[in-house]
Design a protein around this motif. Sequence first.
Motif, PDB file in Angstrom:
ATOM      1  N   VAL A  30       3.255   8.960   8.023  1.00 23.60           N
ATOM      2  CA  VAL A  30       4.044   9.525   9.115  1.00 23.60           C
ATOM      3  C   VAL A  30       5.252   8.628   9.409  1.00 23.60           C
ATOM      4  O   VAL A  30       6.355   9.122   9.696  1.00 23.60           O
ATOM      5  CB  VAL A  30       3.183   9.704  10.378  1.00 23.60           C
ATOM      6  CG1 VAL A  30       4.051  10.065  11.589  1.00 23.60           C
ATOM      7  CG2 VAL A  30       2.143  10.791  10.158  1.00 23.60           C
ATOM      8  N   LYS A  31       5.058   7.327   9.333  1.00 25.65           N
ATOM      9  CA  LYS A  31       6.163   6.387   9.577  1.00 25.65           C
ATOM     10  C   LYS A  31       7.284   6.608   8.575  1.00 25.65           C
ATOM     11  O   LYS A  31       8.475   6.586   8.927  1.00 25.65           O
ATOM     12  CB  LYS A  31       5.658   4.948   9.504  1.00 25.65           C
ATOM     13  CG  LYS A  31       6.719   3.911   9.871  1.00 25.65           C
ATOM     14  CD  LYS A  31       6.131   2.505   9.870  1.00 25.65           C
ATOM     15  CE  LYS A  31       7.173   1.475  10.253  1.00 25.65           C
ATOM     16  NZ  LYS A  31       6.606   0.097  10.274  1.00 25.65           N
ATOM     17  N   LEU A  32       6.931   6.826   7.314  1.00 22.57           N
ATOM     18  CA  LEU A  32       7.939   7.097   6.289  1.00 22.57           C
ATOM     19  C   LEU A  32       8.663   8.404   6.589  1.00 22.57           C
ATOM     20  O   LEU A  32       9.895   8.485   6.517  1.00 22.57           O
ATOM     21  CB  LEU A  32       7.291   7.161   4.907  1.00 22.57           C
ATOM     22  CG  LEU A  32       8.215   7.639   3.779  1.00 22.57           C
ATOM     23  CD1 LEU A  32       9.344   6.645   3.543  1.00 22.57           C
ATOM     24  CD2 LEU A  32       7.426   7.864   2.502  1.00 22.57           C
ATOM     25  N   ILE A  33       7.892   9.434   6.939  1.00 24.51           N
ATOM     26  CA  ILE A  33       8.490  10.739   7.234  1.00 24.51           C
ATOM     27  C   ILE A  33       9.442  10.630   8.431  1.00 24.51           C
ATOM     28  O   ILE A  33      10.531  11.204   8.424  1.00 24.51           O
ATOM     29  CB  ILE A  33       7.383  11.768   7.511  1.00 24.51           C
ATOM     30  CG1 ILE A  33       6.556  11.993   6.242  1.00 24.51           C
ATOM     31  CG2 ILE A  33       7.975  13.087   7.994  1.00 24.51           C
ATOM     32  CD1 ILE A  33       5.237  12.683   6.483  1.00 24.51           C
ATOM     33  N   PHE A  34       9.040   9.854   9.435  1.00 24.16           N
ATOM     34  CA  PHE A  34       9.905   9.665  10.602  1.00 24.16           C
ATOM     35  C   PHE A  34      11.231   9.034  10.186  1.00 24.16           C
ATOM     36  O   PHE A  34      12.303   9.432  10.656  1.00 24.16           O
ATOM     37  CB  PHE A  34       9.202   8.783  11.636  1.00 24.16           C
ATOM     38  CG  PHE A  34      10.014   8.549  12.879  1.00 24.16           C
ATOM     39  CD1 PHE A  34      10.043   9.504  13.887  1.00 24.16           C
ATOM     40  CD2 PHE A  34      10.743   7.390  13.040  1.00 24.16           C
ATOM     41  CE1 PHE A  34      10.805   9.312  15.032  1.00 24.16           C
ATOM     42  CE2 PHE A  34      11.512   7.174  14.181  1.00 24.16           C
ATOM     43  CZ  PHE A  34      11.540   8.146  15.177  1.00 24.16           C
ATOM     44  N   LYS A  35      11.184   8.072   9.273  1.00 21.37           N
ATOM     45  CA  LYS A  35      12.408   7.417   8.811  1.00 21.37           C
ATOM     46  C   LYS A  35      13.314   8.386   8.061  1.00 21.37           C
ATOM     47  O   LYS A  35      14.537   8.260   8.102  1.00 21.37           O
ATOM     48  CB  LYS A  35      12.069   6.227   7.914  1.00 21.37           C
ATOM     49  CG  LYS A  35      11.494   5.034   8.653  1.00 21.37           C
ATOM     50  CD  LYS A  35      11.213   3.883   7.700  1.00 21.37           C
ATOM     51  CE  LYS A  35      10.671   2.676   8.434  1.00 21.37           C
ATOM     52  NZ  LYS A  35      10.377   1.557   7.500  1.00 21.37           N
ATOM     53  N   VAL A  36      12.709   9.347   7.381  1.00 16.10           N
ATOM     54  CA  VAL A  36      13.503  10.362   6.692  1.00 16.10           C
ATOM     55  C   VAL A  36      14.306  11.169   7.710  1.00 16.10           C
ATOM     56  O   VAL A  36      15.488  11.447   7.513  1.00 16.10           O
ATOM     57  CB  VAL A  36      12.599  11.292   5.855  1.00 16.10           C
ATOM     58  CG1 VAL A  36      13.403  12.463   5.289  1.00 16.10           C
ATOM     59  CG2 VAL A  36      11.936  10.522   4.725  1.00 16.10           C
ATOM     60  N   TYR A  37      13.660  11.554   8.808  1.00 18.03           N
ATOM     61  CA  TYR A  37      14.352  12.277   9.868  1.00 18.03           C
ATOM     62  C   TYR A  37      15.389  11.399  10.574  1.00 18.03           C
ATOM     63  O   TYR A  37      16.498  11.828  10.855  1.00 18.03           O
ATOM     64  CB  TYR A  37      13.351  12.735  10.932  1.00 18.03           C
ATOM     65  CG  TYR A  37      12.437  13.867  10.556  1.00 18.03           C
ATOM     66  CD1 TYR A  37      12.924  15.159  10.400  1.00 18.03           C
ATOM     67  CD2 TYR A  37      11.076  13.660  10.400  1.00 18.03           C
ATOM     68  CE1 TYR A  37      12.086  16.210  10.094  1.00 18.03           C
ATOM     69  CE2 TYR A  37      10.224  14.702  10.091  1.00 18.03           C
ATOM     70  CZ  TYR A  37      10.728  15.976   9.938  1.00 18.03           C
ATOM     71  OH  TYR A  37       9.899  17.006   9.634  1.00 18.03           O
ATOM     72  N   ASP A  38      14.987  10.168  10.878  1.00 21.88           N
ATOM     73  CA  ASP A  38      15.813   9.261  11.689  1.00 21.88           C
ATOM     74  C   ASP A  38      16.833   8.553  10.796  1.00 21.88           C
ATOM     75  O   ASP A  38      16.793   7.347  10.608  1.00 21.88           O
ATOM     76  CB  ASP A  38      14.901   8.245  12.392  1.00 21.88           C
ATOM     77  CG  ASP A  38      15.674   7.321  13.319  1.00 21.88           C
ATOM     78  OD1 ASP A  38      16.777   7.703  13.763  1.00 21.88           O
ATOM     79  OD2 ASP A  38      15.161   6.218  13.596  1.00 21.88           O
ATOM     80  N   SER A  39      17.789   9.296  10.282  1.00 19.60           N
ATOM     81  CA  SER A  39      18.724   8.750   9.300  1.00 19.60           C
ATOM     82  C   SER A  39      19.671   7.697   9.874  1.00 19.60           C
ATOM     83  O   SER A  39      20.154   6.837   9.155  1.00 19.60           O
ATOM     84  CB  SER A  39      19.550   9.874   8.666  1.00 19.60           C
ATOM     85  OG  SER A  39      20.295  10.569   9.655  1.00 19.60           O
TER      86      SER A  39
END
Length: 203
Positions: free
Chosen positions: A96-105
């Motif tokens: 989830v942390k990785l996915i959040f970073k994808v969104y939070d460009s």
Amino acid sequence: MGNSSSMLTQYDIEEVQEYCQNLFSQQEIVSLYQRFCQLDRNAKGFISADEFLSVPEFAMNPLSQRLLKMVDGLNFKDFVAFLSAFSAKASVQQKVKLIFKVYDSDGNGKVSFNDMLEVLRDLSGSFISDVQREQVLTQLLKEAGYSKDSYLTLDDFNKDYIALTPVANTCLFGHGYEGVILQIYGKAYKKLFIPVSNNLDSG
């Protein structure tokens, strides 16, 4: 850690293994180091965005520019730590942390409606219209208890993991949004484990 696999000592391997929370075996770390050195063509000790683009799976995926922001300039330890989210041993929270970073460009620690819409646009391309994308995302946020004006944090993503991950709905992608992102990145991740003798290019 230099640019030759012979320079990776047992101490180095154990240090990296601990740094990535033991999500990779020692043999996997050795394999990743060989590939890291192959990508780090000038033996700088880190990998540039251009060097990452020599892996076709990175260059061709629809989220490549977001990915490159996350990996540009990584040294070997951070390179392994980044990839650890794709390990079968990784926890849901790590994924989830990785996915959040994808969104939070932009890296501000918050994800807006537009941030999510941009990722959805990257993934869906011309298959659906902007109006359809907005409708899907608005409905998803509503069902999760958020609105278009909400700014989501990593805690929100962890708390509402089940509600937030199927952002594109099975009717659009056949699986949850989380699955799309990890599948796309996962293909490139697996490419990094190809034996070092199989060169990425002829150069």
